[in-house]
Design a protein around this motif. Structure first.
Motif, PDB file in Angstrom:
ATOM      1  N   LEU A   5      36.610  -6.592  -5.210  1.00 44.60           N
ATOM      2  CA  LEU A   5      37.325  -6.699  -3.933  1.00 44.60           C
ATOM      3  C   LEU A   5      36.383  -6.839  -2.745  1.00 44.60           C
ATOM      4  CD1 LEU A   5      40.206  -4.104  -4.412  1.00 44.60           C
ATOM      5  CD2 LEU A   5      40.292  -6.582  -4.637  1.00 44.60           C
ATOM      6  N   SER A   6      35.190  -6.282  -2.833  1.00 43.94           N
ATOM      7  CA  SER A   6      34.264  -6.359  -1.705  1.00 43.94           C
ATOM      8  C   SER A   6      33.749  -7.776  -1.486  1.00 43.94           C
ATOM      9  CB  SER A   6      33.087  -5.400  -1.907  1.00 43.94           C
ATOM     10  OG  SER A   6      32.277  -5.850  -2.974  1.00 43.94           O
ATOM     11  N   ARG A   7      33.934  -8.661  -2.460  1.00 40.27           N
ATOM     12  CA  ARG A   7      33.462 -10.034  -2.319  1.00 40.27           C
ATOM     13  C   ARG A   7      34.563 -10.998  -1.877  1.00 40.27           C
ATOM     14  NH1 ARG A   7      30.999 -10.608  -8.024  1.00 40.27           N
ATOM     15  NH2 ARG A   7      32.828  -9.386  -8.342  1.00 40.27           N
ATOM     16  N   LEU A   8      35.780 -10.499  -1.707  1.00 43.05           N
ATOM     17  CA  LEU A   8      36.885 -11.354  -1.276  1.00 43.05           C
ATOM     18  C   LEU A   8      36.930 -11.432   0.249  1.00 43.05           C
ATOM     19  CD1 LEU A   8      39.730 -10.093  -3.621  1.00 43.05           C
ATOM     20  CD2 LEU A   8      38.392 -12.185  -3.830  1.00 43.05           C
ATOM     21  N   PRO A   9      37.347 -12.564   0.810  1.00 42.39           N
ATOM     22  CA  PRO A   9      37.506 -12.645   2.265  1.00 42.39           C
ATOM     23  C   PRO A   9      38.597 -11.673   2.721  1.00 42.39           C
ATOM     24  CG  PRO A   9      37.885 -14.797   1.227  1.00 42.39           C
ATOM     25  CD  PRO A   9      37.692 -13.804   0.140  1.00 42.39           C
ATOM     26  N   ALA A  10      38.397 -11.036   3.846  1.00 39.61           N
ATOM     27  CA  ALA A  10      39.386 -10.105   4.401  1.00 39.61           C
ATOM     28  C   ALA A  10      39.828 -10.612   5.769  1.00 39.61           C
ATOM     29  CB  ALA A  10      38.780  -8.710   4.523  1.00 39.61           C
ATOM     30  N   HIS A  11      41.119 -10.518   6.038  1.00 37.09           N
ATOM     31  CA  HIS A  11      41.679 -10.993   7.294  1.00 37.09           C
ATOM     32  C   HIS A  11      42.583  -9.909   7.869  1.00 37.09           C
ATOM     33  CE1 HIS A  11      40.235 -14.999   6.309  1.00 37.09           C
ATOM     34  NE2 HIS A  11      40.706 -14.781   5.089  1.00 37.09           N
ATOM     35  N   ASP A  12      42.453  -9.644   9.151  1.00 38.17           N
ATOM     36  CA  ASP A  12      43.278  -8.650   9.831  1.00 38.17           C
ATOM     37  C   ASP A  12      44.644  -9.275  10.120  1.00 38.17           C
ATOM     38  OD1 ASP A  12      44.542  -7.074  11.854  1.00 38.17           O
ATOM     39  OD2 ASP A  12      42.601  -6.240  12.400  1.00 38.17           O
ATOM     40  N   ALA A  13      45.711  -8.698   9.590  1.00 39.16           N
ATOM     41  CA  ALA A  13      47.057  -9.252   9.763  1.00 39.16           C
ATOM     42  C   ALA A  13      47.465  -9.286  11.231  1.00 39.16           C
ATOM     43  CB  ALA A  13      48.070  -8.437   8.952  1.00 39.16           C
ATOM     44  N   GLU A  14      47.022  -8.313  12.022  1.00 38.35           N
ATOM     45  CA  GLU A  14      47.377  -8.312  13.446  1.00 38.35           C
ATOM     46  C   GLU A  14      46.682  -9.445  14.187  1.00 38.35           C
ATOM     47  OE1 GLU A  14      46.537  -4.231  14.428  1.00 38.35           O
ATOM     48  OE2 GLU A  14      48.644  -3.698  14.138  1.00 38.35           O
ATOM     49  N   LEU A  15      45.499  -9.835  13.733  1.00 34.44           N
ATOM     50  CA  LEU A  15      44.841 -11.002  14.338  1.00 34.44           C
ATOM     51  C   LEU A  15      45.541 -12.284  13.904  1.00 34.44           C
ATOM     52  CD1 LEU A  15      41.048 -10.097  13.998  1.00 34.44           C
ATOM     53  CD2 LEU A  15      42.460 -10.086  16.066  1.00 34.44           C
ATOM     54  N   LEU A  16      45.974 -12.354  12.653  1.00 31.50           N
ATOM     55  CA  LEU A  16      46.694 -13.532  12.172  1.00 31.50           C
ATOM     56  C   LEU A  16      47.995 -13.734  12.941  1.00 31.50           C
ATOM     57  CD1 LEU A  16      46.298 -13.250   8.295  1.00 31.50           C
ATOM     58  CD2 LEU A  16      45.205 -14.906   9.804  1.00 31.50           C
ATOM     59  N   THR A  17      48.629 -12.644  13.351  1.00 33.60           N
ATOM     60  CA  THR A  17      49.882 -12.738  14.079  1.00 33.60           C
ATOM     61  C   THR A  17      49.676 -12.725  15.587  1.00 33.60           C
ATOM     62  OG1 THR A  17      50.203 -10.346  13.991  1.00 33.60           O
ATOM     63  CG2 THR A  17      51.203 -11.640  12.217  1.00 33.60           C
TER      64      THR A  17
END
Length: 58
Positions: A17-29
């Protein structure tokens, strides 16, 4: 014959999991509670509920 795990999965302290891209849902919205996500020719709706859960619908 037994299967063996690839070396990257058997190293201690290395999380897949540490190698997967992470995205903040509040930034996406953009600070709201909904965003559209496009994959090829399909459009999906990402929604943050009042309870703080994520729902992804087509």
């Amino acid at each position: 014959m037994t299967a063996t795990r690839p070396a990257e999965f058997s190293r201690p302290g290395v999380s897949v999991l540490s190698r997967l891209p992470a995205h903040d849902a509040e930034l996406l919205t953009a600070g709201g509670n909904q965003a559209l996500i496009v994959l090829k020719d399909q459009v999906y709706q990402l929604r943050i509920t009042r309870a703080g859960k994520l729902i992804l619908t087509k």
